[in-house]
Design a protein around this motif. Structure first.
Motif, PDB file in Angstrom:
ATOM      1  N   UNK A  14      10.008 -13.194  44.575  1.00  0.00           N
ATOM      2  CA  UNK A  14       8.836 -12.663  45.288  1.00  0.00           C
ATOM      3  C   UNK A  14       8.235 -11.477  44.535  1.00  0.00           C
ATOM      4  N   UNK A  15       9.093 -10.570  44.102  1.00  0.00           N
ATOM      5  CA  UNK A  15       8.609  -9.402  43.369  1.00  0.00           C
ATOM      6  C   UNK A  15       7.986  -9.773  42.039  1.00  0.00           C
ATOM      7  N   UNK A  16       8.621 -10.701  41.322  1.00  0.00           N
ATOM      8  CA  UNK A  16       8.067 -11.129  40.038  1.00  0.00           C
ATOM      9  C   UNK A  16       6.755 -11.883  40.240  1.00  0.00           C
ATOM     10  N   UNK A  17       6.661 -12.650  41.318  1.00  0.00           N
ATOM     11  CA  UNK A  17       5.408 -13.357  41.608  1.00  0.00           C
ATOM     12  C   UNK A  17       4.290 -12.358  41.896  1.00  0.00           C
ATOM     13  N   UNK A  18       4.626 -11.294  42.611  1.00  0.00           N
ATOM     14  CA  UNK A  18       3.638 -10.251  42.885  1.00  0.00           C
ATOM     15  C   UNK A  18       3.182  -9.610  41.566  1.00  0.00           C
ATOM     16  N   UNK A  19       4.128  -9.359  40.666  1.00  0.00           N
ATOM     17  CA  UNK A  19       3.789  -8.780  39.358  1.00  0.00           C
ATOM     18  C   UNK A  19       2.928  -9.752  38.557  1.00  0.00           C
ATOM     19  N   UNK A  20       3.269 -11.026  38.609  1.00  0.00           N
ATOM     20  CA  UNK A  20       2.502 -12.031  37.862  1.00  0.00           C
ATOM     21  C   UNK A  20       1.084 -12.143  38.415  1.00  0.00           C
ATOM     22  N   UNK A  21       0.935 -12.071  39.735  1.00  0.00           N
ATOM     23  CA  UNK A  21      -0.395 -12.101  40.340  1.00  0.00           C
ATOM     24  C   UNK A  21      -1.210 -10.901  39.887  1.00  0.00           C
ATOM     25  N   UNK A  22      -0.549  -9.793  39.753  1.00  0.00           N
ATOM     26  CA  UNK A  22      -1.245  -8.549  39.393  1.00  0.00           C
ATOM     27  C   UNK A  22      -1.718  -8.539  37.945  1.00  0.00           C
ATOM     28  N   UNK A  23      -0.868  -8.994  37.009  1.00  0.00           N
ATOM     29  CA  UNK A  23      -1.210  -8.851  35.590  1.00  0.00           C
ATOM     30  C   UNK A  23      -1.333 -10.175  34.832  1.00  0.00           C
ATOM     31  N   UNK A  24      -0.907 -11.276  35.433  1.00  0.00           N
ATOM     32  CA  UNK A  24      -0.934 -12.564  34.748  1.00  0.00           C
ATOM     33  C   UNK A  24       0.414 -12.885  34.123  1.00  0.00           C
ATOM     34  N   UNK A  25       0.657 -14.169  33.922  1.00  0.00           N
ATOM     35  CA  UNK A  25       1.952 -14.631  33.416  1.00  0.00           C
ATOM     36  C   UNK A  25       2.239 -14.128  31.999  1.00  0.00           C
ATOM     37  N   UNK A  60       4.138  -4.065  37.507  1.00  0.00           N
ATOM     38  CA  UNK A  60       3.879  -3.927  38.945  1.00  0.00           C
ATOM     39  C   UNK A  60       4.912  -2.963  39.520  1.00  0.00           C
ATOM     40  N   UNK A  61       4.486  -1.795  39.955  1.00  0.00           N
ATOM     41  CA  UNK A  61       5.442  -0.799  40.448  1.00  0.00           C
ATOM     42  C   UNK A  61       6.228  -1.251  41.681  1.00  0.00           C
ATOM     43  N   UNK A  62       5.794  -2.339  42.321  1.00  0.00           N
ATOM     44  CA  UNK A  62       6.491  -2.821  43.518  1.00  0.00           C
ATOM     45  C   UNK A  62       7.324  -4.066  43.238  1.00  0.00           C
ATOM     46  N   UNK A  63       7.522  -4.393  41.962  1.00  0.00           N
ATOM     47  CA  UNK A  63       8.218  -5.631  41.601  1.00  0.00           C
ATOM     48  C   UNK A  63       9.641  -5.704  42.146  1.00  0.00           C
ATOM     49  N   UNK A  64      10.292  -4.577  42.325  1.00  0.00           N
ATOM     50  CA  UNK A  64      11.675  -4.579  42.806  1.00  0.00           C
ATOM     51  C   UNK A  64      11.802  -4.123  44.261  1.00  0.00           C
ATOM     52  N   UNK A  65      10.667  -3.922  44.934  1.00  0.00           N
ATOM     53  CA  UNK A  65      10.717  -3.423  46.312  1.00  0.00           C
ATOM     54  C   UNK A  65      11.457  -4.353  47.265  1.00  0.00           C
ATOM     55  N   UNK A  66      11.277  -5.661  47.090  1.00  0.00           N
ATOM     56  CA  UNK A  66      11.936  -6.612  47.989  1.00  0.00           C
ATOM     57  C   UNK A  66      13.455  -6.518  47.867  1.00  0.00           C
TER      58      UNK A  66
END
Length: 150
Positions: A14-25, A60-66
């Motif tokens: 989930x966190x990595x998906x959020x990061x990918x959405x933010x900056x791209x794969x 993504x600063x929230x990548x590890x929040x979950x």
């Protein structure tokens, strides 16, 4: 309560998906020192070195929040730790972003677009963590007191 491997993995994805959405794969793979194919493999069930998860914070600063939430923890940068503990600055920053997003001259008019919400995500999560702590304290205050019996 211990966190199961499946739950941990789901939170990681989930966190990595959020990061990918933010900056791209491609950008996420780059900051994690992976190829795009290796990143796809992580999403498909593969594992990655813990250092690469920490590197994802650059995207993504929230990548590890979950993951942190599963352990009842919160990750904050050293610079933010003092400010976030207070609550006033994060609330004010979010309020300013919401006011700008709800302005009739904003891209979504008085509503919020997906892009505006995503731009506010970090501030929303910070305020959510702060208000969550307040609610926990309120619940503790309201909890029935146990009377010791002799």
């Amino acid at each position: 309560m211990p966190v199961g491997e499946e739950d941990f993995r789901a939170r990681m994805v989930n966190g990595l998906a959020r990061a990918q959405t933010r900056v791209g794969a491609k950008a996420l793979a780059y900051v994690m020192d992976l190829t795009p194919k290796q990143l796809r493999n992580v999403f498909a069930g593969g594992s990655t070195h813990p250092k690469r998860l920490w590197d994802a914070l650059a995207a993504c600063p929230t990548a590890l929040d979950d993951i942190a939430d599963a352990y009842g923890k919160r990750l904050v940068s050293k610079d933010e730790a003092v400010v976030i503990a207070d609550g006033t600055l994060p609330l004010a920053a979010l309020l300013a972003q919401v006011a700008a997003a709800e302005s009739p001259s904003s891209p979504g008019g008085t509503g919020k677009t997906h892009q505006e919400l995503l731009a506010m995500e970090e501030a929303i999560r910070a305020v959510h963590a702060i208000t969550g702590e307040w609610i926990t304290k309120i619940n503790d205050i309201r909890a029935p007191r146990v009377v010791a019996s002799n």
